[in-house]
Design a protein around this motif. Structure first.
Motif, short mmCIF file in Angstrom:
data_model
loop_
_atom_site.label_atom_id
_atom_site.label_comp_id
_atom_site.label_asym_id
_atom_site.label_seq_id
_atom_site.Cartn_x
_atom_site.Cartn_y
_atom_site.Cartn_z
N ILE A 1 4.92 2.54 9.23
CA ILE A 1 4.02 3.58 9.73
C ILE A 1 4.75 4.93 9.77
N PHE A 2 6.00 4.92 10.25
CA PHE A 2 6.76 6.18 10.25
C PHE A 2 6.82 6.74 8.83
N GLN A 3 7.18 5.87 7.91
CA GLN A 3 7.32 6.27 6.51
C GLN A 3 6.01 6.87 5.99
N ALA A 4 4.90 6.20 6.31
CA ALA A 4 3.61 6.65 5.79
C ALA A 4 3.30 8.06 6.29
N TYR A 5 3.44 8.28 7.59
CA TYR A 5 3.11 9.61 8.13
C TYR A 5 4.04 10.68 7.58
N LEU A 6 5.31 10.33 7.38
CA LEU A 6 6.24 11.32 6.84
C LEU A 6 5.90 11.63 5.38
N ASP A 7 5.48 10.60 4.65
CA ASP A 7 5.12 10.81 3.24
C ASP A 7 3.93 11.74 3.10
N GLN B 1 0.84 -1.20 0.00
CA GLN B 1 0.00 0.00 0.00
C GLN B 1 0.87 1.25 0.00
N LEU B 2 1.95 1.20 0.74
CA LEU B 2 2.86 2.34 0.79
C LEU B 2 3.47 2.57 -0.59
N ARG B 3 3.83 1.47 -1.23
CA ARG B 3 4.49 1.53 -2.53
C ARG B 3 3.56 2.16 -3.57
N GLN B 4 2.25 1.94 -3.40
CA GLN B 4 1.29 2.49 -4.35
C GLN B 4 0.63 3.76 -3.82
N ALA B 5 1.21 4.33 -2.75
CA ALA B 5 0.71 5.58 -2.18
C ALA B 5 -0.75 5.51 -1.76
N LYS B 6 -1.18 4.33 -1.24
CA LYS B 6 -2.55 4.21 -0.73
C LYS B 6 -2.51 4.42 0.78
N TYR B 7 -2.33 5.66 1.18
CA TYR B 7 -2.07 5.92 2.60
C TYR B 7 -3.30 5.71 3.47
N GLY B 8 -4.46 6.12 2.96
CA GLY B 8 -5.69 5.96 3.74
C GLY B 8 -5.91 4.50 4.08
N ALA B 9 -5.81 3.66 3.05
CA ALA B 9 -6.03 2.22 3.24
C ALA B 9 -5.00 1.66 4.21
N LEU B 10 -3.77 2.13 4.09
CA LEU B 10 -2.69 1.64 4.95
C LEU B 10 -2.99 1.93 6.42
N LEU B 11 -3.37 3.17 6.71
CA LEU B 11 -3.60 3.52 8.11
C LEU B 11 -4.83 2.80 8.65
N GLN B 12 -5.82 2.58 7.78
CA GLN B 12 -7.01 1.85 8.22
C GLN B 12 -6.66 0.42 8.60
N THR C 1 -10.35 11.86 5.08
CA THR C 1 -9.51 11.54 3.92
C THR C 1 -8.20 12.29 4.06
N LEU C 2 -7.15 11.57 3.77
CA LEU C 2 -5.83 12.14 3.95
C LEU C 2 -5.46 12.99 2.75
N ALA C 3 -5.03 14.20 3.02
CA ALA C 3 -4.55 15.04 1.93
C ALA C 3 -3.40 14.30 1.24
N GLY C 4 -2.65 13.55 2.03
CA GLY C 4 -1.49 12.84 1.49
C GLY C 4 -1.87 11.85 0.41
N ASP C 5 -3.04 11.24 0.57
CA ASP C 5 -3.50 10.30 -0.43
C ASP C 5 -3.62 10.99 -1.77
N LEU C 6 -4.16 12.21 -1.72
CA LEU C 6 -4.37 12.94 -2.96
C LEU C 6 -3.07 13.59 -3.42
N LEU C 7 -2.24 13.90 -2.44
CA LEU C 7 -0.98 14.56 -2.75
C LEU C 7 -0.07 13.63 -3.55
N ASN C 8 -0.04 12.35 -3.13
CA ASN C 8 0.91 11.43 -3.74
C ASN C 8 0.27 10.48 -4.75
N ALA C 9 -1.03 10.64 -4.95
CA ALA C 9 -1.75 9.66 -5.77
C ALA C 9 -1.12 9.52 -7.14
#
Lengths: 595, 381, 446
Positions: free
Chosen positions: A137-143, A106-117, C438-446
């Protein structure tokens, strides 16, 4: 009929084998005092949970892990995450390794919402995280640019987790903090690392030096290098810091020292180990500081040195650095040539690499070349983003190609991208200026249900319509605004509309419209109330008539179960009767009725 | 016919069944009086280890204790690892403790049994015991020590043991030992260190190292590292090439290596919230929310206690038990003697979606097929 | 027949054993009003000594008493008989089972010199009919172990037990066994299988069995129509209803129950009323209370309480507990209408109906309104009437083993884990409900 249970059991087994007709053992064993069949770690709530070790990844749980890996390779991330979730609700719970696999994908595909869920869910489910989980998790929040939350998690991790950080932990934190412009915290993390007794890591130092370069703090760069050198006993053998060091010297206009550094890193007898990234930083330092010829020489050498997979000396970044170098010197032909060389080195450009080159082409009035590159994106299976389309649109406008620019905007929205209001405003501005009111109106209609527009955006299209004498269409817009509950029609906007109407001598129309809306709303409300009343009335009907006079006791009817077939009685044959029939017939040689 | 005494089955028959992988049938023959010999016990112990069934292991062990081989150290060693395979440390340890003449293998196998069941600390403790008993650890011993370290995240310990192996015990490390230390790093998720460790080896790494590293990358789900390690492995040993491998999907972007991340102008063009129509669609998709309907609790108690009372209604207990006993997404059928209460109906309905199963509930009036957050009864029953 | 018999005796013709057997079996089949004749025949046979000396006559007498539920008399005759054959024993066992004298039947069974298929089947069938489903299956297995091959009657009994228990895996095993036997195409067996699958929620299997049947009876059609309706496949159920008529079968009362249930499932009010009309006018089937029940359900479901009440008023019979219960449930579902519910309850008391579930509904309605006095009054009333809230239990079959749970149960070995899972699910449900920011980051990096 058996003397002992043993005998019976033996007999049963013998028969079972002969007839193959005994149903599965354990049927109807209603006793619940069975041995627990479900393997799971014994949990003591007071101790922070240790993550499961690799020995847990066997049997069915290993099969699950491999299944998830396969799904991820097939790029079906959603199913991978869902199946992992569903497996938590089963007799084959996913190990933390499987969960990490999904999180990493998920991180690799920038699916951050799904990752945190998913991460929140496995916490609830009591699947203890391991170091990999924390790093992700650190990486995700920093990204997603939430360094505060990342640091909060880091603190919790240091204080409570029964685990040690790995080098990756520090690299992720330092790099992330630097790119989030928090050099100070990044420095603290570096100190932390030393306190915890970790060996000095040149990569961490290179990130910090990069941060100093970004802040134009040349002394900071040099100081970090000195510190690293001391800690390593006088020599840094990892090339990753040399590029940053050169930039530091160049910044201080100490060209001689910078080039000495260069010599130390890539000179003939150098003992410094150079990775692709190390070369990239050096190349960048050279080409940004008027040493592009030197950079070209190094570039050629590096390409020769490149020996995949054992030694990787170039990567995507190398080519991007060279592209920028050529462009800076106005050599766009060469820039494109270098860009297209990537394929020979098995490097694939990402969207940003394309955008980077196209941007520089567009800035230099080479729209045709940029459009050619845009065409190549599809071949290479790279998806254009808002930057790509916005850039092309703006450049078209600059060259007076209004329709082409608008076409790019349309394609962008149709490919489910989300250009912001500013891009939309630029489009409308150009269309109206070019007298294409109908086009502007249809773009407005397309975007009004998507973009959150401000008063100015509404006014812009309304003014254009009003000037063209299309007041009804203008009013229609207000009408729809009133219906849309995500939009407020401000006082100021009302004034503006009234003013425009006055010009056409139709001042009263807005009030009329608004009153009409109010009336409809009130009516709807009244109807709702009336319906509710009606319902109540229907339910409280007099049931006196229901109760019959107590007179004759009728024979009570019993309800039949839905399942009882009427023919139920016939359905089950009468065992004894049948047998008797046979018996009677047999002994008499005749049927009883015929006697 | 019943009184005829059948002759006991022969040893050959037992062994034949073992070889044909009919383990359970083979073990059943013991009850019929088959008398296994040494070789046959070896096969039987292996069979039990393959079955991973404690019940069968115990049965075979009982027969073993009655046989004349019960003192054989080699066979007892096999018993230890058999119980280890069946994850019964207690039984393995009992056998170990009762052994009179333990050899080195006994200690090693006991340590392995601990490690395989995630009890590395006990394994390391046993290692200490072993040295206290005056036994000299050998090459094999240290491999089991590294295994133990890997299950408890003992990275530093592993390096310490590695040093003591060289310096105190004078054992010069072999490839296996280096692989053992790599295993500790890899299994504990310290992949950066692991890769560095291979690159810093005092000799040219063999394909085995890259392969091990590839497996650790797979273990932790780092696809890119896995691919790279595989390339290196195949480069050293082309015979290890993987055929028909699914190509890895490209990542969203190469922001680690592209050198131009800072030049992105995406923020000038992109809207950072969802569009209005998208937001509306997502809100609609959210689906129904479960709010405990405490009307269905008769007792006059406070809200929280009521929700608890609802949570333990019999149909929910039955479903929960079904969940923990069956593979993911398997349909469950529950039978209830009364009508399903409204709150449970609602709960089960939404639950069917989140646990990804079809739930069939038969109550005294009708059937409810719950699937993906909906019920066949259309919420009226 | 009785008249002919009296003419025969008047004519001075001596009845022989066949006369007795014929008449006695007639008395057994038509128990109402034939008591006197039965007793008389017994007496006559006594006089002639046939009851003791002739096995078949004695057995017929036992059979006659058994069917009337007079197991003590039957036993007297049995004990009095000189020699008995297996039919005699079986008849006696059957007699005990019919009267629910399970222990006596089992004792008889044990005493028998030779047990045959009929003896076993009589026991198994008796167990099923008296609601001892597990025992029925246990005996079925014992029968197999003792080497007696079940015939289709025994199989049907076993299938019925499975159906009532919901023991699907045993049912599947029986099905597989049936396929290897020569009665694999027996219509009744297939009907039982359809019933089994429908009641275990396996609609697909039921459909397959039905599809593969070579010959079908009205019962087969009824089974699928009712089964599909109960499983919520209402449309398919109605399709079968139509097909059945196309194939030339006449729908009966049960068929219509199925069709009406289907309508009430999907909420096809008008459609349901039409079926009701067709049933009354075209097929001349006088509606039974369960048909009215379906209609009341239909109306209540559509929120048309008024029509439901009118229907209840126009019913030719008194409303029973089920119908009133339906209305009560509707009251509580549509706006918690306590006033109406109280009146209905009064009516129930006047009818002298003892039922806990209606009190429970009303009590719940009070509770929902926060009227705790009302709720506890209802519960006191239940106690006063000697009614207890029937404890609810749910069962699930895991690896051929039934696990039964009561509410708040903590008897199961896995209780702690079960509760953990439930806690997790309910927190997960709550999480699903919250709209995740919804995370701004999701849209930022999508």
């Amino acid at each position: 009929s058996f003397a002992t249970q043993e005998e019976a059991a033996a007999e049963r087994r013998r028969r079972k084998r002969r007839l193959r007709m005994e149903p599965p053992v354990n049927s109807f064993n209603r006793s619940q005092q069975q041995q627990s069949q479900i393997p799971r770690p014994i949990q003591n709530p007071n101790i922070p949970k240790l993550p499961e070790s690799v020995s847990a990844l066997v049997g069915k749980r290993l099969d699950l892990h491999n299944h998830i890996l396969k799904l991820i390779r097939e790029n079906d991330l959603e199913e991978a995450a869902l199946y992992t979730r569903h497996s938590v609700y089963s007799n084959c719970r996913p190990t933390i390794f499987t969960v990490n696999t999904v999180l990493a994908a998920q991180l690799r595909q920038a699916k951050y919402g799904a990752l945190l869920q998913l991460h929140g869910f496995i916490n609830q489910a009591g699947i203890a995280p391991n170091i990999i989980t924390y790093n992700l998790i650190f990486q995700a929040y920093l990204d997603v640019r939430k360094p505060e939350i990342a640091l909060e998690h880091y603190k919790l991790f240091i204080d409570n987790a029964p685990l040690n950080p790995s080098i990756a932990t520090f690299r992720i934190l330092v790099k992330g903090l630097v790119s989030n412009d928090n050099l100070e915290k990044a420095m603290e993390i570096k100190e932390d690392m030393a306190v915890k007794g970790f060996v000095v890591d040149p990569v961490v130092y290179s990130y910090l030096m990069m941060g100093c370069v970004k802040n134009s703090d040349a002394d900071g760069v040099l100081k970090l290098y000195q510190e690293l050198k001391e800690k390593l006993g006088g020599f840094v053998d990892d090339g990753v810091v040399y590029g940053q060091l050169m930039k530091g010297y160049f910044m201080k206009e100490m060209e001689k020292e910078a080039m000495e550094c260069y010599e130390e890193a890539v000179g003939e007898n150098s003992k410094v180990r150079m990775s692709a990234m190390a070369y990239n930083y050096v190349l960048e330092a050279l080409s940004e500081n008027g040493k592009f010829d030197e950079a070209l020489k190094l570039f050629d050498a590096v390409k020769k040195e490149h020996n995949p997979p054992r030694h990787l000396a170039v990567n995507l970044g190398t080519f991007n650095v060279m592209v920028n170098g050529y462009c800076a010197g106005g050599k766009f032909e060469e820039a494109m040539e270098v860009f297209r060389q990537m394929g020979d080195f098995k490097c694939s450009p990402d969207t940003l690499s394309f955008n980077n080159l196209m941007n520089q082409l567009c800035d230099n009035e080479l729209l045709a070349e940029a459009e050619k590159l845009y065409g190549e994106m599809e071949e290479k299976n790279v998806k254009p983003d808002e930057y790509t389309y916005g850039l092309l649109m703006d450049t078209c406008f600059k060259e007076g190609k209004i329709d082409e620019g608008a076409a790019y905007y349309k394609t962008m929205v149709e490919s489910n991208l989300r250009p912001n209001l500013a891009v939309y405003n630029r489009l409308q501005d150009q269309l109206i200026k070019a007298g294409k009111l109908d086009d502007a109106k249809s773009f407005f209609d397309m975007m009004v249900s998507k973009l959150k527009m401000d008063d100015e955006a509404y006014k812009f299209i309304m003014r254009a319509l009003s000037e063209a004498g299309r007041l009804d269409e203008m009013l229609k817009i207000v009408d729809e605004m009133l219906d849309d509950d995500t939009v407020r029609v401000s006082e100021e906007l009302q004034e503006f509309v009234k003013e425009e109407l006055r010009k056409g001598g139709r001042e009263g129309d807005l009030e009329k419209l608004m009153e009409e809306k109010e009336r409809l709303k009130a009516e709807a409300k009244a109807k709702e109330l009336a319906d509710a009343e009606e319902k109540k009335k229907a339910q409280s009907i007099n049931i006196a008539a229901l109760i019959p006079p107590k007179a004759v006791e009728e024979k009570k009817e019993t309800a039949k179960l839905l399942w009882e077939n009427e023919a139920g009685g016939v359905e089950e044959a009468d065992v004894v009767e049948m047998a008797k029939g046979v018996e009677a017939g047999g002994s008499n040689g005749q049927d009883p009725p015929s006697c | 016919q019943m009184n005829e005494v059948a002759p006991p089955p022969s040893v050959e028959e037992v062994m034949r069944l073992c070889q044909r992988r009919l383990y359970k049938d083979a073990i059943e023959l013991l009850d019929k009086g088959a008398m296994p010999d040494r070789e046959c016990f070896v096969l039987l112990f292996e069979s039990c280890a393959n079955l991973k069934s404690l019940e069968h292991s115990k049965k075979v062990h009982d027969h073993f204790l009655q046989s004349k081989f019960r003192g054989d150290p080699k066979l007892n060693n096999m018993v230890i690892s058999m119980f280890g395979e069946c994850s019964s440390i207690t039984d393995a340890k009992r056998v170990f403790d009762h052994m009179v003449d333990k050899d080195m293998d006994s200690w090693h196998l006991m340590m392995c049994a601990y490690s395989d069941n995630g009890m590395g600390d006990d394994a390391l403790h046993l290692f200490e015991e072993m040295t206290k008993h005056g036994l000299k650890p050998n090459e094999e011993t240290f491999l089991t020590v590294f295994l133990a370290c890997a299950t408890v995240g003992g990275i530093e310990e592993a390096f310490l043991h590695f040093d003591s192996m060289k310096n105190e015990h004078g054992i010069s490390p072999k490839t296996e030992h280096y692989l053992g230390v790599l295993g500790v790093l890899g299994k504990c998720g310290h992949l950066v260190e692991a890769e560095q460790y291979i690159r810093d080896l005092p000799f040219e790494p063999t394909a085995d190292f890259w392969e091990a590293m590839r497996n650790y990358a797979r273990l932790h789900g780092d696809i890119d590292l896995e691919d790279y390690m595989e390339e290196l492995m195949v480069d050293v040993d082309p015979s290890k090439a993987v055929i028909n491998k699914i190509p890895t999907p490209p990542p969203k972007s190469f922001k680690e290596t592209n050198m131009v991340t800072s030049k992105s102008r995406i923020l000038e063009f992109r809207n950072l919230t969802f569009y209005k129509d998208e937001a509306k669609e997502m809100a609609a998709k959210k689906g129904v929310v479960y709010v405990p309907d405490t009307r269905f609790v008769l007792h006059d108690i406070d809200q929280e206690a009521k929700e608890q009372a609802l949570l333990y209604h019999s149909e929910r207990l039955a479903i929960a038990y079904g969940i923990i006993c069956t593979p993911p997404r398997k349909t469950l059928t529950i039978i209830k003697n009364l009508r399903v209460c409204g709150d449970c109906h609602n709960f089960i309905k939404i639950m069917s979606k989140i646990i990804g199963r079809v739930l069939i509930v038969r109550d005294n009036k009708r059937f409810h097929h719950f699937k993906d957050g909906k019920c066949s009864c259309g919420d009226y029953w | 027949a009785a008249k002919e018999f009296s003419d025969m005796t008047l004519a001075g013709v001596e009845p022989n054993h066949i006369t007795f057997i014929a008449l006695l079996s007639g008395c057994g089949d038509f128990t109402s009003g034939s008591e006197a004749l039965g007793d008389l025949l017994h007496g006559y046979a006594c006089k002639l000594g046939l009851d003791r000396n002739h096995v078949m006559v004695g057995t017929a007498i036992i059979g006659m008493y058994s069917k009337r539920g007079r197991f003590k008399k039957a036993r007297l005759v049995f004990d009095y008989m000189e020699d008995k054959n297996s039919v005699t024993w079986n008849t006696m066992i059957d007699g005990y089972m019919r009267s629910g004298q399970v222990d006596n039947a089992a004792k008889m069974f044990d005493k028998m010199p030779e047990r045959d298929l009929i003896s076993w089947t009589a026991m198994i069938n008796g167990f099923v009919k008296k609601g001892y489903q597990e025992e029925a299956l246990l005996w079925f297995r014992e029968m197999q172990i003792s080497g007696v091959k079940p015939d289709y009657v025994a199989i049907i009994a076993a299938l019925n037990a499975c159906t009532n228990l919901g023991a699907l895996s045993f049912g599947l095993w029986v099905h597989r066994y049936v396929l290897s036997q020569d009665f694999k195409n027996n219509v009744r067996v297939s009907n039982s299988l359809i019933d089994l699958y429908c009641r275990c929620g396996c609609v697909e299997f039921a459909r397959q069995v039905f599809y593969n049947m070579e010959k079908r009876t009205v019962v087969s059609w009824n089974s699928v129509i009712v089964g599909f309706a109960a499983n919520g496949n209402a449309h398919e159920s109605l399709v079968y209803f139509r097909k059945m008529q196309e194939k030339g079968f006449k729908p009966d009362a049960v068929t219509f129950t199925g069709a009406l249930t289907a309508c009430s499932h999907v909420g096809l009010v008008e459609e349901g009323l039409r079926y009701f009309q067709i049933m009354k006018c075209d097929y001349r089937i006088s509606p039974r209370i369960e048909h009215y029940g379906c209609l009341v359900d239909l109306y209540s479901r559509a929120g048309r309480l008024e029509d439901a009440l009118k229907l209840v008023q126009s019913m030719p019979m008194k409303p029973n507990e089920v119908v009133i219960g339906s209305l009560l449930a509707a009251c509580s579902n549509h706006g918690n209408n306590i006033v109406l519910a109280e009146r209905l309850m009064k009516h129930l008391t006047d009818l002298n109906v003892k039922s806990h579930s209606n009190y429970v509904i009303l009590s719940n309605m009070y509770a929902a309104d926060g009227k705790w006095e009302g709720a506890s009054k209802m519960r006191r009333k239940m106690k006063g009437l000697g009614l207890k809230k029937q404890p609810g239990f749910s069962s699930i079959e895991i690896d051929d083993c039934m696990h039964v749970f009561m509410a708040g149960d903590n008897a199961h070995v896995e209780t702690t884990y079960i509760r953990e899972v439930l806690e997790l699910i309910s927190s997960d449900l709550r999480l699903q409900g919250c709209v995740v920011e919804t995370l701004a980051g999701d849209l930022l990096n999508a």
